[in-house]
Motif scaffolding. Sequence first.
Motif, PDB file in Angstrom:
ATOM      1  N   PRO A   3      16.241  20.461 -43.342  1.00 51.30           N
ATOM      2  CA  PRO A   3      15.227  20.897 -42.378  1.00 51.30           C
ATOM      3  C   PRO A   3      14.880  19.826 -41.348  1.00 51.30           C
ATOM      4  CG  PRO A   3      14.600  21.514 -44.626  1.00 51.30           C
ATOM      5  CD  PRO A   3      15.780  20.613 -44.745  1.00 51.30           C
ATOM      6  N   ARG A   4      14.930  18.551 -41.748  1.00 53.03           N
ATOM      7  CA  ARG A   4      14.592  17.491 -40.811  1.00 53.03           C
ATOM      8  C   ARG A   4      15.601  17.417 -39.667  1.00 53.03           C
ATOM      9  NH1 ARG A   4      10.562  15.455 -38.652  1.00 53.03           N
ATOM     10  NH2 ARG A   4       9.603  15.567 -40.732  1.00 53.03           N
ATOM     11  N   VAL A   5      16.872  17.622 -39.982  1.00 47.30           N
ATOM     12  CA  VAL A   5      17.904  17.607 -38.936  1.00 47.30           C
ATOM     13  C   VAL A   5      17.652  18.735 -37.941  1.00 47.30           C
ATOM     14  CG1 VAL A   5      20.374  17.845 -38.468  1.00 47.30           C
ATOM     15  CG2 VAL A   5      19.596  16.547 -40.465  1.00 47.30           C
ATOM     16  N   VAL A   6      17.347  19.917 -38.462  1.00 46.64           N
ATOM     17  CA  VAL A   6      17.080  21.059 -37.593  1.00 46.64           C
ATOM     18  C   VAL A   6      15.830  20.818 -36.765  1.00 46.64           C
ATOM     19  CG1 VAL A   6      16.588  23.524 -37.536  1.00 46.64           C
ATOM     20  CG2 VAL A   6      18.213  22.628 -39.212  1.00 46.64           C
ATOM     21  N   ARG A   7      14.789  20.287 -37.408  1.00 51.26           N
ATOM     22  CA  ARG A   7      13.535  20.024 -36.684  1.00 51.26           C
ATOM     23  C   ARG A   7      13.752  19.019 -35.554  1.00 51.26           C
ATOM     24  NH1 ARG A   7       7.992  20.299 -37.831  1.00 51.26           N
ATOM     25  NH2 ARG A   7       8.417  21.139 -39.909  1.00 51.26           N
ATOM     26  N   ASN A   8      14.518  17.972 -35.833  1.00 51.55           N
ATOM     27  CA  ASN A   8      14.764  16.968 -34.799  1.00 51.55           C
ATOM     28  C   ASN A   8      15.537  17.550 -33.622  1.00 51.55           C
ATOM     29  OD1 ASN A   8      13.447  15.052 -36.346  1.00 51.55           O
ATOM     30  ND2 ASN A   8      15.337  14.154 -37.177  1.00 51.55           N
ATOM     31  N   PHE A  10      15.542  20.792 -32.701  1.00 50.91           N
ATOM     32  CA  PHE A  10      14.621  21.665 -31.979  1.00 50.91           C
ATOM     33  C   PHE A  10      13.622  20.853 -31.163  1.00 50.91           C
ATOM     34  CE2 PHE A  10      14.957  25.418 -35.212  1.00 50.91           C
ATOM     35  CZ  PHE A  10      16.255  25.643 -34.771  1.00 50.91           C
ATOM     36  N   GLY A  11      13.274  19.669 -31.650  1.00 51.53           N
ATOM     37  CA  GLY A  11      12.303  18.835 -30.955  1.00 51.53           C
ATOM     38  C   GLY A  11      12.795  18.275 -29.643  1.00 51.53           C
ATOM     39  N   ASN A  35       3.364  25.803 -30.548  1.00 58.03           N
ATOM     40  CA  ASN A  35       4.159  25.462 -29.365  1.00 58.03           C
ATOM     41  C   ASN A  35       5.357  26.392 -29.203  1.00 58.03           C
ATOM     42  OD1 ASN A  35       5.690  24.290 -31.521  1.00 58.03           O
ATOM     43  ND2 ASN A  35       6.726  22.958 -30.038  1.00 58.03           N
ATOM     44  N   ALA A  36       5.576  27.295 -30.182  1.00 58.36           N
ATOM     45  CA  ALA A  36       6.679  28.253 -30.084  1.00 58.36           C
ATOM     46  C   ALA A  36       6.189  29.494 -29.353  1.00 58.36           C
ATOM     47  CB  ALA A  36       7.205  28.608 -31.473  1.00 58.36           C
ATOM     48  N   PHE A  37       6.081  29.371 -28.046  1.00 55.98           N
ATOM     49  CA  PHE A  37       5.645  30.470 -27.175  1.00 55.98           C
ATOM     50  C   PHE A  37       6.782  30.825 -26.230  1.00 55.98           C
ATOM     51  CE2 PHE A  37       4.179  31.497 -22.868  1.00 55.98           C
ATOM     52  CZ  PHE A  37       3.538  32.697 -23.102  1.00 55.98           C
ATOM     53  N   THR A  38       7.011  32.124 -26.012  1.00 59.36           N
ATOM     54  CA  THR A  38       8.126  32.562 -25.184  1.00 59.36           C
ATOM     55  C   THR A  38       7.723  33.770 -24.356  1.00 59.36           C
ATOM     56  OG1 THR A  38       9.685  31.870 -26.899  1.00 59.36           O
ATOM     57  CG2 THR A  38      10.544  33.297 -25.176  1.00 59.36           C
ATOM     58  N   GLY A 145       7.857  15.392 -31.096  1.00 59.92           N
ATOM     59  CA  GLY A 145       6.769  15.188 -32.044  1.00 59.92           C
ATOM     60  C   GLY A 145       5.533  14.566 -31.442  1.00 59.92           C
ATOM     61  N   LYS A 146       5.439  14.488 -30.101  1.00 58.98           N
ATOM     62  CA  LYS A 146       4.275  13.866 -29.459  1.00 58.98           C
ATOM     63  C   LYS A 146       3.776  14.735 -28.316  1.00 58.98           C
ATOM     64  CE  LYS A 146       5.874   9.131 -30.405  1.00 58.98           C
ATOM     65  NZ  LYS A 146       6.248   7.827 -29.800  1.00 58.98           N
ATOM     66  N   PHE A 147       2.454  14.666 -28.053  1.00 59.36           N
ATOM     67  CA  PHE A 147       1.882  15.319 -26.893  1.00 59.36           C
ATOM     68  C   PHE A 147       2.166  14.458 -25.662  1.00 59.36           C
ATOM     69  CE2 PHE A 147      -0.004  18.711 -29.059  1.00 59.36           C
ATOM     70  CZ  PHE A 147      -0.629  18.260 -30.212  1.00 59.36           C
ATOM     71  N   ARG A 148       2.468  15.122 -24.571  1.00 63.42           N
ATOM     72  CA  ARG A 148       2.817  14.399 -23.339  1.00 63.42           C
ATOM     73  C   ARG A 148       2.229  15.115 -22.136  1.00 63.42           C
ATOM     74  NH1 ARG A 148       7.412  10.973 -24.620  1.00 63.42           N
ATOM     75  NH2 ARG A 148       8.182  11.428 -26.733  1.00 63.42           N
ATOM     76  N   GLU A 149       2.379  14.463 -20.974  1.00 61.92           N
ATOM     77  CA  GLU A 149       1.899  15.040 -19.727  1.00 61.92           C
ATOM     78  C   GLU A 149       3.053  15.144 -18.736  1.00 61.92           C
ATOM     79  OE1 GLU A 149      -1.375  12.852 -18.193  1.00 61.92           O
ATOM     80  OE2 GLU A 149      -2.632  13.117 -19.980  1.00 61.92           O
TER      81      GLU A 149
END
Length: 261
Positions: A3-8, A10-11, A35-38, A145-149
């Motif tokens: 799951p970590r590989v997939v998450r990374n 997707f990230g 954050n999964a909005f489409t 994995g971080k909030f950004r602007e």
Amino acid sequence: MGPRVVRNAFGKFATGVTVVTCAKDDGVPHGATVNAFTAVSLNPALCQVTLTRQSKACAYLEGAPFAVNVLSADQVDVAWHFAGRPADPAPEWAQGPTSPVLLGNAATISCQPWRTYDGGDHLIVIGEVTDIDVSDRDPLLFFGGKFRELGQPRPSAHWGASSTLPRVAGSTRPPPSPPSRRTATESPPDLPAATAGHRERGATGPRPEALSTSTTPPKDRTPVSTDEEGFPRDAAGRPPDRPDHGRHRSRQAHRHPPDDR
């Protein structure tokens, strides 16, 4: 594959940040950071959010109206609040057209329930958009994995300037420039259509030679007349010696096929 590989993986896809809000059975507002909005459809207007099945919101969204609160860049505390880290003071609520909504959003999309689908360890929720409220605030982003602007836009052609995009009613996008004398879908005047298609598909092989459309014979060649079977005749109208067709076919039959067979 873990799951970590997939998450990374997707990230690596940068997204915005939303809080999906609805009302619990007792009418108390509830929200979940997602954050999964489409965007799904324009006609009818549909949008999709995907929530982990561990989220309490899954129990409240079954057949219920909800709102997608697109967070602005200054709502990081709001994102954390609905992700399990309560903020003090708590986010401000208001009653929206279909369900409770948050204040200070970049955009607020109010929805009626449309469909829900199984998404493995997530629940896929599709809503029909019935009301939209958009502000001029920049959105909050999420990447790695971080909030950004938002950063500064790059000096390149704007997406809306593409003439291949459909025109939206009321759009201020200028009309596309008139087509040039040669376009990607037209054959140049000295090439047949098949040759133009070869270039349009981006073939890497040699460019096909142009075919002359002139009916005037070249100066270094003498026009040759032919008989009814297509064999040439000399200037006096006499046919030259014809080849032995049987031997000719035999030799042709043993020729190697072309290399691109």
